[in-house]
Design a protein around this motif. Structure first.
Motif, PDB file in Angstrom:
ATOM      1  N   ASN A 182       0.838  -1.208   0.000  1.00 44.72           N
ATOM      2  CA  ASN A 182       0.000   0.000   0.000  1.00 44.72           C
ATOM      3  C   ASN A 182       0.866   1.247   0.000  1.00 44.72           C
ATOM      4  N   ALA A 183       1.884   1.240   0.872  1.00 41.35           N
ATOM      5  CA  ALA A 183       2.761   2.413   0.993  1.00 41.35           C
ATOM      6  C   ALA A 183       3.419   2.720  -0.347  1.00 41.35           C
ATOM      7  N   VAL A 184       3.922   1.674  -1.017  1.00 42.03           N
ATOM      8  CA  VAL A 184       4.577   1.873  -2.319  1.00 42.03           C
ATOM      9  C   VAL A 184       3.536   2.322  -3.348  1.00 42.03           C
ATOM     10  N   GLY A 210      -1.274  10.267   1.313  1.00 40.56           N
ATOM     11  CA  GLY A 210      -1.927  10.433   2.616  1.00 40.56           C
ATOM     12  C   GLY A 210      -3.427  10.175   2.566  1.00 40.56           C
ATOM     13  N   ILE A 211      -4.032  10.252   3.745  1.00 44.89           N
ATOM     14  CA  ILE A 211      -5.478   9.954   3.830  1.00 44.89           C
ATOM     15  C   ILE A 211      -6.155  11.087   4.616  1.00 44.89           C
ATOM     16  N   HIS A 212      -7.326  11.499   4.167  1.00 46.87           N
ATOM     17  CA  HIS A 212      -8.071  12.557   4.873  1.00 46.87           C
ATOM     18  C   HIS A 212      -8.581  12.034   6.210  1.00 46.87           C
ATOM     19  N   HIS A 255     -12.683   5.050   8.218  1.00 49.60           N
ATOM     20  CA  HIS A 255     -13.215   3.912   7.460  1.00 49.60           C
ATOM     21  C   HIS A 255     -12.135   3.058   6.826  1.00 49.60           C
ATOM     22  N   ILE A 256     -10.924   3.377   7.129  1.00 46.75           N
ATOM     23  CA  ILE A 256      -9.807   2.731   6.455  1.00 46.75           C
ATOM     24  C   ILE A 256      -9.764   1.213   6.644  1.00 46.75           C
ATOM     25  N   PHE A 257     -10.237   0.786   7.827  1.00 42.67           N
ATOM     26  CA  PHE A 257     -10.200  -0.659   8.101  1.00 42.67           C
ATOM     27  C   PHE A 257     -11.519  -1.356   7.743  1.00 42.67           C
ATOM     28  N   GLN A 277     -12.462   1.655  -0.474  1.00 44.25           N
ATOM     29  CA  GLN A 277     -11.367   2.241  -1.260  1.00 44.25           C
ATOM     30  C   GLN A 277     -11.650   3.726  -1.317  1.00 44.25           C
ATOM     31  N   ILE A 278     -10.699   4.475  -0.809  1.00 40.94           N
ATOM     32  CA  ILE A 278     -10.960   5.911  -0.716  1.00 40.94           C
ATOM     33  C   ILE A 278     -10.726   6.566  -2.071  1.00 40.94           C
ATOM     34  N   GLU A 279     -11.720   7.403  -2.358  1.00 44.43           N
ATOM     35  CA  GLU A 279     -11.600   8.106  -3.641  1.00 44.43           C
ATOM     36  C   GLU A 279     -10.542   9.183  -3.506  1.00 44.43           C
ATOM     37  N   TYR A 301      -6.323   3.499  -8.446  1.00 39.49           N
ATOM     38  CA  TYR A 301      -5.400   2.544  -7.839  1.00 39.49           C
ATOM     39  C   TYR A 301      -6.086   1.185  -7.798  1.00 39.49           C
ATOM     40  N   SER A 302      -5.327   0.147  -8.078  1.00 38.41           N
ATOM     41  CA  SER A 302      -5.945  -1.184  -8.073  1.00 38.41           C
ATOM     42  C   SER A 302      -6.169  -1.645  -6.623  1.00 38.41           C
ATOM     43  N   GLY A 303      -6.992  -2.675  -6.451  1.00 36.11           N
ATOM     44  CA  GLY A 303      -7.233  -3.219  -5.107  1.00 36.11           C
ATOM     45  C   GLY A 303      -8.678  -3.629  -4.917  1.00 36.11           C
ATOM     46  N   THR A 304      -8.910  -4.373  -3.870  1.00 35.06           N
ATOM     47  CA  THR A 304     -10.266  -4.859  -3.584  1.00 35.06           C
ATOM     48  C   THR A 304     -10.891  -4.096  -2.432  1.00 35.06           C
ATOM     49  N   GLY A 305     -10.082  -3.367  -1.687  1.00 35.26           N
ATOM     50  CA  GLY A 305     -10.582  -2.688  -0.492  1.00 35.26           C
ATOM     51  C   GLY A 305     -10.684  -3.645   0.675  1.00 35.26           C
ATOM     52  N   LEU A 306     -10.088  -4.797   0.533  1.00 33.29           N
ATOM     53  CA  LEU A 306     -10.145  -5.801   1.615  1.00 33.29           C
ATOM     54  C   LEU A 306      -8.833  -5.853   2.397  1.00 33.29           C
ATOM     55  N   GLY A 307      -7.775  -5.349   1.770  1.00 35.11           N
ATOM     56  CA  GLY A 307      -6.441  -5.497   2.347  1.00 35.11           C
ATOM     57  C   GLY A 307      -6.341  -5.093   3.805  1.00 35.11           C
ATOM     58  N   LEU A 308      -6.708  -3.823   4.126  1.00 34.72           N
ATOM     59  CA  LEU A 308      -6.537  -3.348   5.497  1.00 34.72           C
ATOM     60  C   LEU A 308      -7.499  -4.034   6.468  1.00 34.72           C
ATOM     61  N   GLY A 352       1.849  12.138   3.774  1.00 37.47           N
ATOM     62  CA  GLY A 352       2.200  10.715   3.911  1.00 37.47           C
ATOM     63  C   GLY A 352       1.396   9.996   4.997  1.00 37.47           C
ATOM     64  N   THR A 353       1.674   8.730   5.102  1.00 43.13           N
ATOM     65  CA  THR A 353       0.919   7.874   6.029  1.00 43.13           C
ATOM     66  C   THR A 353       1.893   7.085   6.899  1.00 43.13           C
ATOM     67  N   GLU A 354       1.467   6.861   8.146  1.00 43.14           N
ATOM     68  CA  GLU A 354       2.307   6.053   9.043  1.00 43.14           C
ATOM     69  C   GLU A 354       1.420   5.001   9.702  1.00 43.14           C
TER      70      GLU A 354
HETATM   71  P1  ADP Z   1      -6.832  -1.956  -1.379  1.00 42.78           P
HETATM   72  O1  ADP Z   1      -6.577  -3.421  -1.482  1.00 42.78           O
HETATM   73  O2  ADP Z   1      -7.870  -1.466  -2.302  1.00 42.78           O
HETATM   74  O3  ADP Z   1      -5.620  -1.141  -1.335  1.00 42.78           O
HETATM   75  P2  ADP Z   1      -6.875  -1.543   1.444  1.00 42.78           P
HETATM   76  O4  ADP Z   1      -7.850  -2.050   2.426  1.00 42.78           O
HETATM   77  O5  ADP Z   1      -5.507  -2.050   1.501  1.00 42.78           O
HETATM   78  O6  ADP Z   1      -7.525  -1.786   0.035  1.00 42.78           O
HETATM   79  O7  ADP Z   1      -6.860   0.006   1.568  1.00 42.78           O
HETATM   80  C1  ADP Z   1      -8.045   0.737   1.608  1.00 42.78           C
HETATM   81  C2  ADP Z   1      -7.844   2.153   1.144  1.00 42.78           C
HETATM   82  O8  ADP Z   1      -7.048   2.857   2.092  1.00 42.78           O
HETATM   83  C3  ADP Z   1      -7.086   2.279  -0.144  1.00 42.78           C
HETATM   84  O9  ADP Z   1      -7.943   2.201  -1.220  1.00 42.78           O
HETATM   85  C4  ADP Z   1      -6.471   3.648  -0.003  1.00 42.78           C
HETATM   86  O10 ADP Z   1      -7.380   4.631  -0.423  1.00 42.78           O
HETATM   87  C5  ADP Z   1      -6.228   3.813   1.466  1.00 42.78           C
HETATM   88  N1  ADP Z   1      -4.819   3.562   1.836  1.00 42.78           N
HETATM   89  C6  ADP Z   1      -4.295   2.443   2.363  1.00 42.78           C
HETATM   90  N2  ADP Z   1      -2.986   2.567   2.606  1.00 42.78           N
HETATM   91  C7  ADP Z   1      -2.643   3.810   2.199  1.00 42.78           C
HETATM   92  C8  ADP Z   1      -1.425   4.561   2.194  1.00 42.78           C
HETATM   93  N3  ADP Z   1      -0.276   4.074   2.636  1.00 42.78           N
HETATM   94  N4  ADP Z   1      -1.463   5.832   1.708  1.00 42.78           N
HETATM   95  C9  ADP Z   1      -2.620   6.355   1.258  1.00 42.78           C
HETATM   96  N5  ADP Z   1      -3.797   5.703   1.246  1.00 42.78           N
HETATM   97  C10 ADP Z   1      -3.817   4.451   1.715  1.00 42.78           C
END
Ligand code: ADP
Length: 803
Positions: free
Chosen positions: A440-442, A475-477, A483-485, A490-492, A499-506, A529-531
């Motif tokens: 995600n970070a990359v 970064g993230i607002h 709602h990140i977890f 998937q944040i717009e 960005y690719s992804g399922t929104g399930l990762g976190l 940035g994000t930490e």
């Molecule tokens: P995905 O598999 O779509 O990346 P995640 O659950 O891993 O889904 O992440 C959800 C959302 O959180 C991402 O779509 C992204 O918008 C945001 N996000 C996660 N990690 C980061 C990060 N390091 N920097 C910015 N946004 C992030």
């Protein structure tokens, strides 16, 4: 829900009310029954207890009769001793009369009658006292004849004794029933004396006076007796009247008791009937409630079963879909991997790289989906193995390095303090978490850097891994951070970049961290940035117990070339991929498309390894494995499946399979699985030589040690020359020379029973003759060279030759 709670309350209120009513009815009926019964008991007490009034009256009446008899006896006998009972009885009667007076004074029934009886009794007593007195006074006042008789004695005349009989008449005679009672008086008259006459006269006077007095007393007595009779009659009448009254009273009370008893019975019966009715109502309500509850429960059970069935179906569906997806992805991924290892032109390599990346991405999505369904159904299991945390971190960095480099960002890895050599836990899950976060970070960083910082702290027997993944990305607002977890989020992003992804990762990462008793926290600032900070506790592990197979390098072990492998898979893609890999390694193989054929092939031929697909038509891989192992317990079988179900894994292991390979797999994963499975077999059969059967050479030498050594030296020399020829022929691309050299070497290999070497030679010979491409030929030649080296080393060591 609300309604059912209401109805539950309703039934509780109904039952409580009915219970209160029953209790009130029981208490009231009990009270009335008690009252009626105590009344009956009281009246029984009254009736069974002695009636002192009547008893005393009767006693007095009996005493009066006894007094009457005693007085009469005394009148008859005139003896003093008979007077004593009369006096005693008088006193007793007086005492009893006083008692009766006291009883009457207390009140009660028949008071007037008792009072009358009291008076009559007193009268009777007085009457008998008078009779006694009369009698006493008549006896005391009797004239004294003794003086007169003495005078007559003094006249000294012939004495004539005359018996004067005084007949006693009147009431005494009556009492003694008309018997003649006479009083005898002896009189002596001195006939001849002059004074006799006078004395006689005096006696006569006295006698007549006595008679007269006696008659007077009789009259008086008879009057008294008459009065006594009247009094007795009256008294008896009163006593009878009292007895009658008492009798009537008794009957009345008995009737009242009967009435009360009947009333009590009725009340008790009414109470019992009411209690039974209420009880029936309560029971009815209770049963009705229970029946309804049972119906609800059944409905709930049914709903639960349906929900579970649905969940199972959902899970099954996800598993099936992912299985279906994994199979082709496996082929695409594997074949792309194989193609990239070949010498191809740049343009083709670029295209194949895209295929490989897409397949890898698809593989990640499938894995995420499967993990997610497993987390949802609480089926995710964690290993507890010894692992090196440093290996996990460096592997994560290695995996992401290329991507970061491609994006022009730096990827740093720092350890704050020295990491422990070994921890106990699930390294694959830790890797999964880190890959997800670093990825995600990359992914969300276009400039700057991404860093992975690790610190460890030690507390008791636990190590806490404190990991920080920071980036200088988009970064993230603040509002999005909440709602990140969440799942499927998937944040717009503002830039509009996709960005690719399922929104399930976190969501999966958070679950994985929490299931390992860890914590995770994200801090972010848009544009800066994000930490991500996470900490997971692990138990201390032992370095020696770390399984090397977990992180083996993708180098193909030399002995793989000698392997004979059976591929059992109904999918063409998979067989194709397997064959491509095995061909490259120079391994022998045979392929079958179903379980039955797999069993047959394993019975007919020996295979070092069987790669068995689990889901196959006609006979499953597990079933086929069981049958193969029944005939040949040494068979080494690896399950190849597209489902990562714990159950599948368990049943495969239970069937005796030695390994488990999940599709899509990389070549490295296949090597790992095979190394592990074969290692365990070699460990089981330690001591067995894999290279050559020296017994056969010894048999040929017939005990001649020198000849054996000479023959072996010749074999080594000829193979050395042979491989040299082949290598130079390869340079000149001279197929014939290669074929010839192979043919030459094959015969001695047969004699020495160097089967693997013989197979490689035959394989290369036919490949050359069949015009196989130089890529394949090169691989086979390399394999041949290594095998010759291994065989010759073995022979040198075992026969003590100089090599
Ligand atoms: P995905 O598999 O779509 O990346 P995640 O659950 O891993 O889904 O992440 C959800 C959302 O959180 C991402 O779509 C992204 O918008 C945001 N996000 C996660 N990690 C980061 C990060 N390091 N920097 C910015 N946004 C992030």
């Amino acid at each position: 829900m609300k309604k059912s709670r209401m109805s539950k309350f309703k039934i509780e209120i109904q039952i409580t009310l009915l219970a209160v009513i029953i209790a009130a009815a029981v208490i009231t009926s009990g009270y009335f029954a008690y009252k009626s019964l105590s009344k009956i008991v009281y009246s029984i007490h009254q009736e069974t207890g002695p009636d002192y009034k009547l008893f005393t009256i009767k006693d007095i009446a009996a005493d009066l009769t006894e007094l009457e008899n005693s007085v009469r006896l005394y009148i008859l006998t005139n003896k003093k001793q008979d007077l004593t009972p009369c006096n005693t009885l008088q006193k007793e009667i007086e005492t009893k009369l006083t008692n009766l007076e006291n009883i009457v004074a207390k009140g009660g029934e028949n008071l007037a009658l008792a009072d009358s009886i009291l008076q009559l009794s007193e009268e009777k007593l007085q009457l008998w006292k008078r009779v006694l007195y009369l009698h006493k006074s008549s006896r005391d006042n009797q004239p004294d004849f003794s003086e007169l008789y003495s005078k007559l004695e003094e006249q000294k005349v012939d004495t004539v004794t005359t018996k004067v009989e005084i007949e006693q008449k009147g009431f005494l005679r009556k009492i003694f029933k008309g018997k003649k009672v006479t009083t005898t008086i002896d009189t002596t008259y001195i006939e001849r004396d002059l004074g006799t006459k006078e004395i006689k006269q005096e006696i006569e006077n006295l006698e007549s006076e006595m008679i007269e007095k006696g008659q007077r007393i009789k009259v008086l007595e008879s009057k008294l007796i008459e009065k006594n009779i009247q009094l007795t009659e009256k008294m008896n009448g009163f006593i009878t009247e009292i007895e009658n009254n008492e009798n009537n009273n008794f009957i009345a009370k008995t009737n009242e008791a009967d009435r009360l008893a009947t009333l009590t019975y009725k009340r008790l019966a009414a109470f019992a009937a009411a209690a039974v009715i209420l009880l029936l109502v309560v029971l009815f309500l209770l049963f009705n409630f229970m029946r309804k509850t049972r119906v609800y429960q059944q409905a709930l059970k049914k709903a639960k079963a349906e929900a579970e069935k649905l969940a199972r179906a959902k899970e099954q569906f996800a598993s099936n879909v992912s299985h279906e997806m994994r199979t082709p992805v496996n082929a695409i991924y594997g074949l792309a991997e194989q193609l990239l290892q070949q010498e191809i032109n740049e343009n083709l390599e670029e295209q194949i790289t895209v295929i490989a990346r897409s397949a890898s991405h698809l593989k990640n999505i499938i894995n995420d989906t499967l993990d997610f369904t497993k987390i949802q159904s609480n089926k995710l299991k964690f290993d507890a193995v010894h692992f090196s945390p440093a290996d996990v971190f460096s592997e994560v960095i290695t995996l992401q390095k290329n991507e970061a480099e491609n994006k022009g960002i730096s990827l740093a890895y720092n350890t704050g303090n020295e990491l422990p050599d070994a921890l106990v836990g699930d390294p694959m899950r830790l890797k999964q978490i880190l890959i997800n976060l670093v990825n995600n970070a990359v992914k969300f960083t276009d400039n700057g850097k991404v860093s992975l910082d690790v610190k460890t702290s030690h507390n008791k027997d636990k190590y806490l891994l404190e990991i920080r993944i920071s980036d200088s990305g988009i970064g993230i607002h603040k509002e999005d951070l909440k709602h990140i977890f969440d799942e499927f989020v998937q944040i717009e992003n503002q830039s509009g970049k996709k960005y690719s992804g399922t929104g399930l990762g976190l969501a999966i990462v958070k679950k994985l961290v929490e299931m390992q008793n860890g914590t995770i926290h994200v801090a972010s600032e848009p544009g800066k940035g994000t930490e991500v900070n996470l900490s997971i506790p692990f138990a201390e592990g032992e370095k020696d117990k770390i399984q090397a197979t977990t992180f083996v390098a993708a180098r193909v072990p030399a002995h793989f070339r000698r392997l004979s492998v059976l591929i059992a898979d109904d999918e063409d893609f998979n067989r194709f991929l397997m064959k491509a890999i095995l061909k490259k390694w120079g391994s022998r193989f045979k392929e079958v498309t179903n379980g039955t054929d797999a069993v047959k092939a394993a019975q007919q031929e020996h295979f070092d390894l069987i790669l068995m697909d689990v889901r196959m038509p006609d006979k499953s891989g597990t079933e086929a494995s069981r049958e193969i192992l029944a005939g040949n317990p040494d068979a080494v079988i690896i399950a190849v499946t597209a489902t990562n179900e714990q159950l599948d894994k368990k049943s495969c292991m239970a069937a005796g399979m030695k390994g488990f390979l999940l599709k899509p797999f990389s070549e490295k994963e296949l090597i790992e699985a095979m190394t592990f499975a074969l290692k365990s077999k070699t460990q089981e059969q330690s001591g067995k030589s894999p290279k050559i059967d020296l017994q056969e050479a010894k048999r040929l030498a017939n005990g001649d040690e020198a000849f054996l050594k000479e023959m072996t030296a010749l074999f080594i020399k000829s193979t050395e020359t042979g491989i040299k020829d082949i290598l130079s022929a390869k340079e000149n691309q001279n197929r014939d020379t290669i074929a010839e050299a192979c043919h030459k070497m094959a015969a001695p290999c047969k004699h020495f029973k160097a089967d693997d070497l013989y197979y490689l030679l035959k394989q290369l010979e036919s490949a050359v003759k069949n015009n196989q491409d130089w890529n394949t030929l090169n691989n086979q030649i390399t394999a041949l060279k290594e095998e010759i080296h291994e065989v010759n080393t073995f022979l040198t060591e075992h026969l003590d030759l100089k090599y």
